[in-house]
Design an enzyme around this catalytic site. Sequence first.
Site, PDB file in Angstrom:
ATOM      1  CG  ASN A  63      -0.461  -0.270   2.505  1.00 49.29           C
ATOM      2  OD1 ASN A  63       0.514  -0.994   2.657  1.00 49.29           O
ATOM      3  ND2 ASN A  63      -1.055   0.313   3.518  1.00 49.29           N
ATOM      4  CD  GLU A  65      -1.479   4.683   4.623  1.00 44.32           C
ATOM      5  OE1 GLU A  65      -1.033   5.542   5.416  1.00 44.32           O
ATOM      6  OE2 GLU A  65      -2.187   3.723   4.991  1.00 44.32           O
ATOM      7  CB  CYS A  74      -5.446  -1.126  -1.706  1.00 40.08           C
ATOM      8  SG  CYS A  74      -6.750  -0.373  -0.734  1.00 40.08           S
ATOM      9  CD  GLU A  76      -5.542  -5.732  -1.389  1.00 38.94           C
ATOM     10  OE1 GLU A  76      -5.062  -4.570  -1.335  1.00 38.94           O
ATOM     11  OE2 GLU A  76      -6.112  -6.271  -0.439  1.00 38.94           O
ATOM     12  CB  CYS A 113     -10.998  -2.257   0.572  1.00 36.46           C
ATOM     13  SG  CYS A 113     -10.384  -1.617  -0.994  1.00 36.46           S
ATOM     14  CB  CYS A 116      -8.891  -4.266  -3.542  1.00 37.51           C
ATOM     15  SG  CYS A 116      -7.732  -2.923  -3.249  1.00 37.51           S
TER      16      CYS A 116
END
Length: 162
Positions: A63, A65, A74, A76, A113, A116
């Site tokens: 990830n 940010e 993210c 993924e 999430c 994703c």
Amino acid sequence: MPDHNHSLQVNWQSVNAEALPQADQILLAAAAEALDKAYAPYSNFHVGAAVLLDNGEILSGANFENAAYPMCLCAERSTLATVISTYPEAKILQMAIRVRNPQKPVSQPAAPCGACRQVMVEAEHRQSGDIKILLQGESGPVYVLASAKVLLPFYFDGSFLG
Ligand code: THU
């Protein structure tokens, strides 16, 4: 009264990491290695993902940010973007996702999430084939799912368009 009742069932396995095939264990280790590359100064929640491709390559991501929180990317999705831009012809066979929270040990798998999940389903649609998903915390059981669609059973994909 409704005309029809519908239901969807999802199936997955919970497995001891040591009992998994070696290829799965290697992929989980690659996802754990990717955790250290997370840029997560705001949440401090580290996510690592690794994919095994049909050309034998393993690619990973973490990830990434941003101070503008909605821009956070993210693990993924950053990993899938890497795959598409590195080996656009390759098929993704498996994807492992690991999480680590430095504030408290995570001994259960964390669920990807919703955004994703949608992107993972797109990757399956693109390659006309399922991606086996492996989820694990820092330790503890591994959840094995036959497809991203297990995570998003009532999915939207390109078959609705055109
Ligand atoms: N995160 C992921 O990388 N994957 C998920 O599926 C859930 C959340 C990241 C985003 C953010 O950097 C941090 O975890 C906390 O939400």
